[in-house]
Design a protein around this motif. Structure first.
Motif, PDB file in Angstrom:
ATOM      1  N   VAL A 117      -9.992  17.471  -6.293  1.00 52.48           N
ATOM      2  CA  VAL A 117      -8.755  18.423  -6.033  1.00 52.48           C
ATOM      3  C   VAL A 117      -8.076  18.283  -4.915  1.00 52.48           C
ATOM      4  CG1 VAL A 117      -8.202  21.052  -5.744  1.00 52.48           C
ATOM      5  CG2 VAL A 117      -9.616  19.836  -7.404  1.00 52.48           C
ATOM      6  N   LYS A 118      -7.104  17.995  -4.164  1.00 57.99           N
ATOM      7  CA  LYS A 118      -6.710  17.718  -3.072  1.00 57.99           C
ATOM      8  C   LYS A 118      -6.991  19.410  -1.929  1.00 57.99           C
ATOM      9  CE  LYS A 118      -2.293  14.668  -3.773  1.00 57.99           C
ATOM     10  NZ  LYS A 118      -1.096  14.769  -3.496  1.00 57.99           N
ATOM     11  N   ASN A 119      -6.625  19.492  -0.387  1.00 58.42           N
ATOM     12  CA  ASN A 119      -6.675  20.227   0.294  1.00 58.42           C
ATOM     13  C   ASN A 119      -6.481  21.247  -0.268  1.00 58.42           C
ATOM     14  OD1 ASN A 119      -5.838  18.457   1.778  1.00 58.42           O
ATOM     15  ND2 ASN A 119      -5.228  20.462   2.534  1.00 58.42           N
ATOM     16  N   SER A 136       1.572  13.032 -14.005  1.00 63.14           N
ATOM     17  CA  SER A 136       1.729  13.647 -12.668  1.00 63.14           C
ATOM     18  C   SER A 136       2.616  13.086 -12.781  1.00 63.14           C
ATOM     19  CB  SER A 136       0.130  14.032 -11.726  1.00 63.14           C
ATOM     20  OG  SER A 136       1.054  13.994 -10.552  1.00 63.14           O
ATOM     21  N   GLU A 137       3.834  12.995 -11.587  1.00 66.33           N
ATOM     22  CA  GLU A 137       4.958  12.155 -11.026  1.00 66.33           C
ATOM     23  C   GLU A 137       4.919  10.892 -12.063  1.00 66.33           C
ATOM     24  OE1 GLU A 137       3.372  11.922  -6.344  1.00 66.33           O
ATOM     25  OE2 GLU A 137       4.585  13.560  -6.623  1.00 66.33           O
ATOM     26  N   GLY A 138       5.423  10.939 -13.424  1.00 70.78           N
ATOM     27  CA  GLY A 138       5.560  10.367 -14.481  1.00 70.78           C
ATOM     28  C   GLY A 138       4.682   8.956 -14.284  1.00 70.78           C
ATOM     29  N   VAL A 174       0.945  -1.314   0.154  1.00 74.61           N
ATOM     30  CA  VAL A 174       0.219   0.344   0.034  1.00 74.61           C
ATOM     31  C   VAL A 174       0.403   0.747  -0.104  1.00 74.61           C
ATOM     32  CG1 VAL A 174      -1.917   1.213   1.167  1.00 74.61           C
ATOM     33  CG2 VAL A 174      -2.163  -1.341   1.531  1.00 74.61           C
ATOM     34  N   GLU A 175       0.700   2.177  -1.285  1.00 70.75           N
ATOM     35  CA  GLU A 175       1.776   3.197  -1.114  1.00 70.75           C
ATOM     36  C   GLU A 175       1.023   4.011  -0.031  1.00 70.75           C
ATOM     37  OE1 GLU A 175       2.571   4.316  -4.941  1.00 70.75           O
ATOM     38  OE2 GLU A 175       3.034   6.542  -4.326  1.00 70.75           O
ATOM     39  N   ARG A 176       2.353   5.003   0.714  1.00 68.53           N
ATOM     40  CA  ARG A 176       1.867   5.313   1.747  1.00 68.53           C
ATOM     41  C   ARG A 176       1.068   5.105   2.991  1.00 68.53           C
ATOM     42  NH1 ARG A 176       5.931   8.891   0.787  1.00 68.53           N
ATOM     43  NH2 ARG A 176       5.647   9.172  -1.280  1.00 68.53           N
ATOM     44  N   GLY A 177       1.550   3.388   3.277  1.00 67.29           N
ATOM     45  CA  GLY A 177      -0.169   2.731   4.007  1.00 67.29           C
ATOM     46  C   GLY A 177       0.752   1.888   5.461  1.00 67.29           C
ATOM     47  N   HIS A 190      10.324   9.318   2.243  1.00 66.18           N
ATOM     48  CA  HIS A 190       9.412   8.111   2.889  1.00 66.18           C
ATOM     49  C   HIS A 190       9.232   9.733   3.432  1.00 66.18           C
ATOM     50  CE1 HIS A 190      12.568   9.466   5.795  1.00 66.18           C
ATOM     51  NE2 HIS A 190      13.251   8.505   5.069  1.00 66.18           N
ATOM     52  N   HIS A 191       9.000  10.790   3.767  1.00 65.88           N
ATOM     53  CA  HIS A 191       8.382  11.615   4.568  1.00 65.88           C
ATOM     54  C   HIS A 191       7.784  11.543   6.362  1.00 65.88           C
ATOM     55  CE1 HIS A 191       6.373  12.077   0.718  1.00 65.88           C
ATOM     56  NE2 HIS A 191       7.858  13.300   0.613  1.00 65.88           N
ATOM     57  N   TYR A 192       9.607  10.350   6.508  1.00 68.10           N
ATOM     58  CA  TYR A 192       8.880  10.079   8.345  1.00 68.10           C
ATOM     59  C   TYR A 192      10.177  11.202   8.320  1.00 68.10           C
ATOM     60  CZ  TYR A 192      10.451   7.416  12.383  1.00 68.10           C
ATOM     61  OH  TYR A 192      10.418   7.455  13.484  1.00 68.10           O
ATOM     62  N   GLU A 196       0.801  10.414   6.015  1.00 67.52           N
ATOM     63  CA  GLU A 196       1.608  10.505   4.880  1.00 67.52           C
ATOM     64  C   GLU A 196       2.548  11.168   5.612  1.00 67.52           C
ATOM     65  OE1 GLU A 196       1.603  11.244   1.356  1.00 67.52           O
ATOM     66  OE2 GLU A 196       3.621  11.205   0.729  1.00 67.52           O
ATOM     67  N   TYR A 197       2.373  12.410   6.112  1.00 68.43           N
ATOM     68  CA  TYR A 197       3.334  13.551   6.268  1.00 68.43           C
ATOM     69  C   TYR A 197       2.851  13.677   8.061  1.00 68.43           C
ATOM     70  CZ  TYR A 197       3.770  15.269   1.271  1.00 68.43           C
ATOM     71  OH  TYR A 197       4.500  14.882   0.202  1.00 68.43           O
ATOM     72  N   LEU A 198       2.313  13.518   8.092  1.00 69.08           N
ATOM     73  CA  LEU A 198       2.255  13.455   9.799  1.00 69.08           C
ATOM     74  C   LEU A 198       2.213  12.491  11.002  1.00 69.08           C
ATOM     75  CD1 LEU A 198      -1.590  15.247   8.703  1.00 69.08           C
ATOM     76  CD2 LEU A 198      -0.232  16.189  10.662  1.00 69.08           C
ATOM     77  N   ASN A 219      -4.647   1.956  -6.504  1.00 70.16           N
ATOM     78  CA  ASN A 219      -3.932   2.773  -6.313  1.00 70.16           C
ATOM     79  C   ASN A 219      -3.602   4.091  -7.377  1.00 70.16           C
ATOM     80  OD1 ASN A 219      -1.933   4.883  -6.097  1.00 70.16           O
ATOM     81  ND2 ASN A 219       0.348   3.646  -5.723  1.00 70.16           N
ATOM     82  N   VAL A 220      -3.614   5.411  -7.181  1.00 65.99           N
ATOM     83  CA  VAL A 220      -3.783   5.706  -8.444  1.00 65.99           C
ATOM     84  C   VAL A 220      -2.637   5.923  -9.227  1.00 65.99           C
ATOM     85  CG1 VAL A 220      -5.260   8.672  -7.770  1.00 65.99           C
ATOM     86  CG2 VAL A 220      -2.777   7.793  -7.112  1.00 65.99           C
ATOM     87  N   ASN A 221      -1.216   5.409  -8.900  1.00 58.83           N
ATOM     88  CA  ASN A 221      -0.160   4.658 -10.026  1.00 58.83           C
ATOM     89  C   ASN A 221      -0.784   3.381 -10.056  1.00 58.83           C
ATOM     90  OD1 ASN A 221       1.399   7.264  -9.273  1.00 58.83           O
ATOM     91  ND2 ASN A 221       1.916   6.294  -7.365  1.00 58.83           N
TER      92      ASN A 221
HETATM   93  C1  GCV Z   1       0.017   8.094  -5.112  1.00 60.94           C
HETATM   94  C2  GCV Z   1       2.518  12.741  -3.089  1.00 60.94           C
HETATM   95  C3  GCV Z   1       2.677  11.060  -2.622  1.00 60.94           C
HETATM   96  C4  GCV Z   1       2.713  10.099  -3.384  1.00 60.94           C
HETATM   97  C5  GCV Z   1       1.120   9.957  -4.246  1.00 60.94           C
HETATM   98  C6  GCV Z   1       1.006  11.239  -4.948  1.00 60.94           C
HETATM   99  C7  GCV Z   1      -0.285  11.091  -5.540  1.00 60.94           C
HETATM  100  O1  GCV Z   1       3.416  12.575  -3.327  1.00 60.94           O
HETATM  101  O2  GCV Z   1       3.780  11.326  -1.863  1.00 60.94           O
HETATM  102  O3  GCV Z   1       3.050   8.747  -2.782  1.00 60.94           O
HETATM  103  O4  GCV Z   1       1.091   8.601  -5.153  1.00 60.94           O
HETATM  104  O5  GCV Z   1       0.805  12.224  -3.994  1.00 60.94           O
HETATM  105  O6  GCV Z   1      -1.414  11.958  -4.926  1.00 60.94           O
HETATM  106  O7  GCV Z   1      -0.179  10.854  -6.355  1.00 60.94           O
END
Ligand code: GCV
Length: 725
Positions: A384-386, A315-317, A191-194, A552-554, A418-420, A233-235
């Motif tokens: 849209v992200k917040n 987005s991101e590749g 899981v990405e960011r799981g 990793h954002h940790y 992920e960032y918290l 996953n969106v990726n």
């Molecule tokens: C699913 C950030 C996260 C990525 C995530 C991306 C997105 O960049 O770090 O893991 O990818 O957002 O929301 O698409």
């Protein structure tokens, strides 16, 4: 001999019984590992007014669908637990305290009540105290079985949170149409960011084996009104669109259907090439368009109520229409056209930023999408992200909200942290989401809140949505910690009604998850409500952002400048040097402020009116800048960092005061996690202060302790196996 042998028998028997009891005991302890979420249904200390527990409650349920059966099944389970007596299914009301559930069409008893259900829509419900055959009773009524199911969960919530079952007259319906969890789950089970274990989708064993967890997942989601799930996953891996995987998806859809939940898939834009054998994925190419139409037809043959696609493009590749010099609208519309004959929708993500664009990263989504307002088909939502960056502990709202009146904008929140601080930091996200939803875009004058954009009120949209990036995994407690369940819960509640208060939601959650007893619930709510600001303070105070370890954002890494893309590095965001700190997004800087409506732009452009919480997001300031408090910026920063740590200490003390009032396993795990959080909050404070001091060479304000270690020590820490990456 014989005697001694006969003496061994009882001893063995006693030993055997001891093992058996230990196992049973372990089984009981197991029940309090958080797996039951907020649907614990433990016996209430006292029967609620209106319910006589000397005899079983009569449950008069309408005939019908699997959804109707889910509703009555949940009431049997819930009331059985809460009241200690399994309800008795009955065709008529012949005792006081009966429960009548159904639609006017499914139940003659409900029809006989002649209740006005016109305003309820399909998913709404009413719960009303009535009198039938001379007996006081409670009616849970909807126009459709899904409304009855939502009403049944609401009734159980009333009892769980200590409300009486008398004098009831409430009506509710969702304010947002699509209330969706986005799973960033990969087909290999990761899981990405799981941070809660592996993916709960056991693709390997599907469709043959349906893990009972899938039903519990659906129950939990239905209980908070979630009505959609994006499984992957969106990726995205294009394989999910192949016939073998579609069978697996169909099996999951079958489990979720009775609970009102539709499945959606993330679609990889280049799938026509990868699994279709085409040479291109150009959205204007007739063969590509045909391929997607055929794919949609194929999907709907196996999943007739399939929801639609979620797409991350360019987005991101990730591949997308821009690879063929087409626009995002061209890409989204092609998929929308393929889905439209089946009633499906496209959720097209606005999370884009380019390594070739040297403009401020936070401006790029707006620059890309604002000109496309009105160019999308009717069955497209822009997700849209917040905030304009990426799920930071605090960001101003995304300027896209309010800027695209002709396009339905779907909110994307991140439930997983992920960032918290991942799963071990107690951070209740309700206040973060509430802050965003209540923010005023001024798009149509004062009061044009983000919530009104999202629920469609501001611009008259009926296709509306809210998505939450799920924090669910195979951990017994689903979310990686008991308190992370509250974020799943709060997301569902806010998606149902974006104007609800984070505190009221926390209060319900605490009472359902632990106990309705004020002496326990109130301190827990206090911890939760303070927790988000604490995290902002110890990680990124005063508008700082994206200072987490790269990738990793940790943990803290404000010094990091090692990644190939400038806008992936913390130094890009804080812009600190010996003279000052902060990102100038005013008209003198990147001019991100002018992406907001004029009153908001003016507020953020001026140093005087920018709230402290967003100060360094919008302004680059000298370290000795005088804050409203009279302190220098540097002193104020140090105080915020320290306050964040103190707040976590306070949360720990509050939790300790509840020792003995909470079941052992959940108490101990939370206590251990709070200890981790305190250490890591201290680490964030100390590492950040050490780095800023290496630039500004300023002393700490009086009474504040220096960092425990040198900057080199903090820089030397590395986490190659941090989860979720
Ligand atoms: C699913 C950030 C996260 C990525 C995530 C991306 C997105 O960049 O770090 O893991 O990818 O957002 O929301 O698409």
């Amino acid at each position: 001999m014989n005697r001694s042998r006969s003496g061994v028998g009882p001893r063995l028997l006693i030993a055997g019984l001891a093992v058996l009891f230990a196992c049973l005991g372990a089984g009981r302890a197991h029940a309090e590992d958080g797996h039951d979420l907020w649907l614990r249904y433990h016996a209430l200390a006292a029967a609620p007014a209106g319910i006589d527990t000397r005899q079983a409650v009569q449950l008069v349920a309408g005939q019908g669908s699997p959804t109707a059966k889910a509703a009555s099944g949940e009431l049997v389970r819930g009331l059985g637990g809460l009241l200690g007596k399994t309800p008795e299914l009955s065709g008529t009301v012949s005792r006081d305290g009966a429960l009548i559930i159904g639609t006017p069409a499914s139940s003659p008893v409900v029809a006989g009540l002649h209740l006005d259900t016109r305003e309820l829509g399909r998913e709404g419900y009413l719960i009303k105290s009535v009198v039938v055959n001379g007996h006081p009773a409670t009616a849970i009524v909807g126009n459709d079985d899904i409304g009855v199911l939502y009403g049944s969960f609401r009734f159980l919530r009333l009892l769980q949170t200590g409300h009486p079952a008398t004098g009831l007259d409430l009506r509710d319906r969702p304010q947002v149409k699509l209330r969706v969890l986005d799973h960033w789950d990969n087909l290999d089970g990761s899981v990405e960011r799981g941070y809660a274990g592996a993916s709960i989708w056991d693709w390997w064993k599907l469709p043959g084996y349906l893990d009972p967890r899938y039903t519990d997942y659906a129950r939990a989601n239905a209980s908070i009104g979630i009505n959609g799930t994006v499984l992957n996953n969106v990726n995205a891996d294009p394989l999910v669109l192949t016939p073998a995987y579609l069978k697996k998806v169909a099996a999951l859809a079958g489990v979720f259907r009775p609970w009102g939940i539709r499945v959606y898939l993330s679609a990889r834009f280049s799938a026509p090439i990868e699994i279709g054998g085409l040479k291109t994925a150009d959205p204007l190419d007739p063969a590509v368009r045909q391929w997607w139409r055929d794919k949609a037809d194929e999907i709907y043959r196996v999943i007739p109520d399939f929801g639609g696609f979620l797409v991350k493009a360019n987005s991101e590749g990730q591949p997308g229409p821009q690879d063929y010099h087409r626009t995002h609208a061209d890409g989204a519309n092609m998929l929308a056209d393929a889905l439209a004959p089946h009633g499906g929708i496209v959720m097209w993500r606005a999370f884009v930023y380019s390594e070739h664009d040297l403009d401020d990263r936070t401006k790029q989504a707006y620059n890309e999408f604002k000109p496309l307002d009105g160019a999308f088909r009717d069955n497209v939502l822009l997700q849209v992200k917040n905030g304009p960056l990426d799920f930071q502990p605090r960001e101003p709202f995304s300027p896209l909200f309010g800027a695209m009146p002709k396009t339905p904008l779907m909110m994307e929140f991140q439930i997983t942290k992920e960032y918290l601080g991942f799963a071990t930091h107690l951070v209740y996200l309700g206040p973060l989401w509430e802050e965003v939803l209540r923010a005023d875009t001024y798009a149509k004058g004062k009061g044009s809140t983000v919530a009104k954009v999202v629920d469609g009120q501001l611009d008259g949209h009926t296709l509306t949505g809210m998505a939450g990036v799920a924090n669910i995994g195979t951990d017994r407690d689903w979310s990686g910690s008991v308190f992370d369940q509250a974020n799943w819960y709060a997301f569902g509640r806010l998606a149902w009604d974006p104007t609800q208060s984070a505190r009221a939601i926390a209060d319900d959650w605490a009472r359902m998850t632990f106990t309705p007893d004020d002496a326990v619930a109130k301190p827990i709510v206090g911890m939760m409500m303070a927790s988000r600001e604490a995290a902002v303070d110890y990680m990124t105070p005063l508008g700082l952002a994206h200072l987490m370890g790269a990738g990793h954002h940790y943990g803290p890494a404000p010094w990091d400048d090692s990644l190939p893309r400038a806008d992936w590095n913390p130094v890009y965001y804080h812009r600190a040097d010996k003279n000052g700190i902060g990102f100038d997004r005013t008209r003198k800087g990147s001019d991100a402020v002018d992406q907001y409506a004029p009153p908001v732009a003016a507020e953020f452009n001026s140093l005087k009116s920018t709230p402290d919480a967003y100060l360094l997001w919008f302004h680059h300031l000298p370290w000795d800048y005088r804050m409203r408090s009279g302190r220098t910026l540097w002193d104020e920063l140090v105080m915020h960092y320290s306050h964040g740590v103190d707040e976590v200490k306070q949360m720990r003390a509050t939790w300790k005061s509840l020792d003995g009032r909470i079941d052992a396993q959940r108490y101990a795990q939370t206590a251990a996690f709070l200890a981790i959080q305190q250490n890591e909050a201290q680490w964030w404070r100390d590492a950040s202060i050490a780095y800023w001091q290496s630039l500004n060479h300023l002393p700490l304000p009086a009474g504040y302790a220096p960092p425990a270690h040198t900057l080199d020590y903090y820089k030397s820490l590395s986490f190659p196996y941090a989860p979720g990456h």
